[in-house]
Design an enzyme around this catalytic site. Structure first.
Site, PDB file in Angstrom:
ATOM      1  N   ASP A   1     -21.852  40.718  63.969  1.00 28.71           N
ATOM      2  CA  ASP A   1     -21.910  41.376  65.277  1.00 28.71           C
ATOM      3  C   ASP A   1     -21.308  40.443  66.309  1.00 28.71           C
ATOM      4  O   ASP A   1     -20.846  39.337  65.972  1.00 28.71           O
ATOM      5  CB  ASP A   1     -23.347  41.754  65.660  1.00 28.71           C
ATOM      6  CG  ASP A   1     -23.410  43.068  66.447  1.00 28.71           C
ATOM      7  OD1 ASP A   1     -22.619  43.211  67.406  1.00 28.71           O
ATOM      8  OD2 ASP A   1     -24.226  43.936  66.122  1.00 28.71           O
TER       9      ASP A   1
ATOM     10  N   GLY B   1     -18.020  38.497  65.308  1.00 26.89           N
ATOM     11  CA  GLY B   1     -16.738  39.178  65.234  1.00 26.89           C
ATOM     12  C   GLY B   1     -16.760  40.565  65.835  1.00 26.89           C
ATOM     13  O   GLY B   1     -17.780  41.022  66.363  1.00 26.89           O
ATOM     14  N   ASP B   2     -15.631  41.248  65.722  1.00 26.46           N
ATOM     15  CA  ASP B   2     -15.413  42.588  66.268  1.00 26.46           C
ATOM     16  C   ASP B   2     -14.914  43.468  65.129  1.00 26.46           C
ATOM     17  O   ASP B   2     -13.848  43.215  64.561  1.00 26.46           O
ATOM     18  CB  ASP B   2     -14.369  42.507  67.387  1.00 26.46           C
ATOM     19  CG  ASP B   2     -14.093  43.847  68.049  1.00 26.46           C
ATOM     20  OD1 ASP B   2     -14.429  44.892  67.465  1.00 26.46           O
ATOM     21  OD2 ASP B   2     -13.508  43.845  69.155  1.00 26.46           O
ATOM     22  N   PHE B   3     -15.689  44.499  64.797  1.00 26.02           N
ATOM     23  CA  PHE B   3     -15.311  45.311  63.626  1.00 26.02           C
ATOM     24  C   PHE B   3     -14.036  46.116  63.843  1.00 26.02           C
ATOM     25  O   PHE B   3     -13.503  46.712  62.912  1.00 26.02           O
ATOM     26  CB  PHE B   3     -16.452  46.204  63.152  1.00 26.02           C
ATOM     27  CG  PHE B   3     -17.183  46.985  64.221  1.00 26.02           C
ATOM     28  CD1 PHE B   3     -16.509  47.766  65.144  1.00 26.02           C
ATOM     29  CD2 PHE B   3     -18.575  46.950  64.284  1.00 26.02           C
ATOM     30  CE1 PHE B   3     -17.183  48.494  66.104  1.00 26.02           C
ATOM     31  CE2 PHE B   3     -19.262  47.663  65.250  1.00 26.02           C
ATOM     32  CZ  PHE B   3     -18.571  48.446  66.156  1.00 26.02           C
TER      33      PHE B   3
ATOM     34  N   HIS C   1     -21.321  56.745  64.563  1.00 29.32           N
ATOM     35  CA  HIS C   1     -21.617  57.835  65.503  1.00 29.32           C
ATOM     36  C   HIS C   1     -21.314  57.461  66.958  1.00 29.32           C
ATOM     37  O   HIS C   1     -21.281  58.335  67.831  1.00 29.32           O
ATOM     38  CB  HIS C   1     -23.059  58.319  65.341  1.00 29.32           C
ATOM     39  CG  HIS C   1     -24.099  57.433  65.934  1.00 29.32           C
ATOM     40  ND1 HIS C   1     -25.358  57.898  66.263  1.00 29.32           N
ATOM     41  CD2 HIS C   1     -24.100  56.106  66.261  1.00 29.32           C
ATOM     42  CE1 HIS C   1     -26.076  56.908  66.772  1.00 29.32           C
ATOM     43  NE2 HIS C   1     -25.335  55.819  66.774  1.00 29.32           N
TER      44      HIS C   1
END
Length: 354
Positions: free
Chosen positions: A211, A240-242, A259
């Site tokens: 995250d 991190g950044d997905f 969602h």
């Protein structure tokens, strides 16, 4: 019935329909009352037994008459009960409003009724007339940018999500058969409640909590689950950044992630998961799956929250299948859980089916 014989005030069926719709329109006042009670912490002052409205008002610093009226409404839904002496006490259901309840819902209530959710819902007509979220027009920016700028709101959100998750993580973790010695990556895993439960159930599993840095600072992975295997030495965090990349693993979990985002954004996230997935691995999308019929389902309600405040949506099984296909994945099965969420299992499209 002809016009000449039609009752001036309508037929009994028409009057019943009118009353039904009016009653439904008034339903917004219940979550308003629920938020008010949660905000002032009424339930925290009832842990030792019933108290009068005057005693509760003194304990919470509120107006006695107004507090009584809020509790009276909440009592109609079984959260509080009033005795013959006029004292209010908690019911078994209402106990979850206490901050220190074993599985407290208080933080979840405060999140779900926060102005960031409440105000866009009240202006949902914008979504119909303009398309997209109502959030941007109200707050001047998108949902997650607003949270990045407002630490108070971000704390409400992450604490509330953890509160919701606490009640469902155990049953979800037991609903899917994790490989015995796999590396499990919780993508966008927040405070790590689900990963902690998964590691507790599998003593040979290893975990990675992924995250953003400010979220990882509040993780609770080091706290063992009562009765479960100690996760010590079997986990690590990965900032991190997905949207850019995710850590490699055998099982990649995305709980209440997709969602939040539109289809194109979801495909980007899933492609990054496909790249990080070990041979023979699985991607587990843990989200609500909307049934195709008209039966009531919480996902249909949550879907409108996603529409009003974010850019995402709740999805059907067919929706998930299309997203997976666009990302080089294949939907293998949907596993229901005791929670409102399901485990939507996918593998690389070139992996042999089970």
């Amino acid at each position: 019935m002809t016009d000449s014989t039609r009752p001036v005030d309508g037929t009994p069926e028409e009057r019943r329909s009118n009353a039904l719709i009016v009653a439904q329109a008034l339903e917004f006042l219940y979550p308003a009352a629920l938020r008010a009670a949660a905000a002032v912490g009424v339930a925290d002052h009832l842990a030792d037994g019933p108290r009068t409205p005057a005693e509760l008002a003194a304990a919470t610093g509120t107006d006695e008459q107004s507090l009584h009226r809020v509790l009276r409404l909440l009592a109609t839904r079984g959260l509080f009960e009033q005795d013959d002496a006029g004292r209010f006490g908690l019911t078994a259901d209402g106990d979850a409003l206490r901050t220190e309840a074993q599985v407290s819902a208080r933080a979840a209530v405060l999140m779900l009724t926060d102005p960031t959710m409440w105000r866009p819902a009240g202006e949902m007509t914008r979504c119909l007339t303009d398309g997209g979220s109502a959030f941007d027009a109200i707050f001047g920016t998108d949902f997650f940018t607003h949270f990045a700028r407002d630490t108070r709101t971000a704390a409400v959100f992450h604490t509330g999500m953890a509160s919701m998750s606490d009640a469902e993580n155990g049953p979800i973790a037991q609903s899917w058969d994790f490989p015995k010695d796999a590396t499990v990556v919780d993508v966008g895993g927040g405070y790590g409640g689900l990963l902690r439960q998964v590691l507790a159930n599998g003593p040979a599993l290893r975990g990675v909590l992924h995250d953003q840095g400010h979220v990882l600072a509040g993780h609770g992975l080091a706290t063992p689950v009562p009765g479960g295997a100690d996760p010590a030495g079997r986990w690590q965090t990965a900032e991190g950044d997905f949207f850019h990349s995710v850590p490699a693993g055998d099982v990649l979990m995305l709980k209440r992630i997709l969602h939040d985002w539109d289809d194109d954004q979801c495909v980007t996230i899933l492609r990054n998961c496909r790249t990080a997935l070990a041979p023979g691995g699985r991607v587990l999308v843990i989200d609500a799956v909307i049934p195709d019929d008209d039966a009531p389902h919480q996902a249909k309600t949550l879907d409108l929250m996603m529409m009003a405040s974010l850019t995402g949506r709740e999805r059907t099984e067919a929706d998930f299948s299309r997203l997976f296909a666009a990302a080089g994945l294949r939907l293998d099965r949907v596993v229901p859980t005791p929670a409102v969420l399901s485990v939507v299992e996918a593998s690389a499209s070139d992996t042999p089916a089970r």
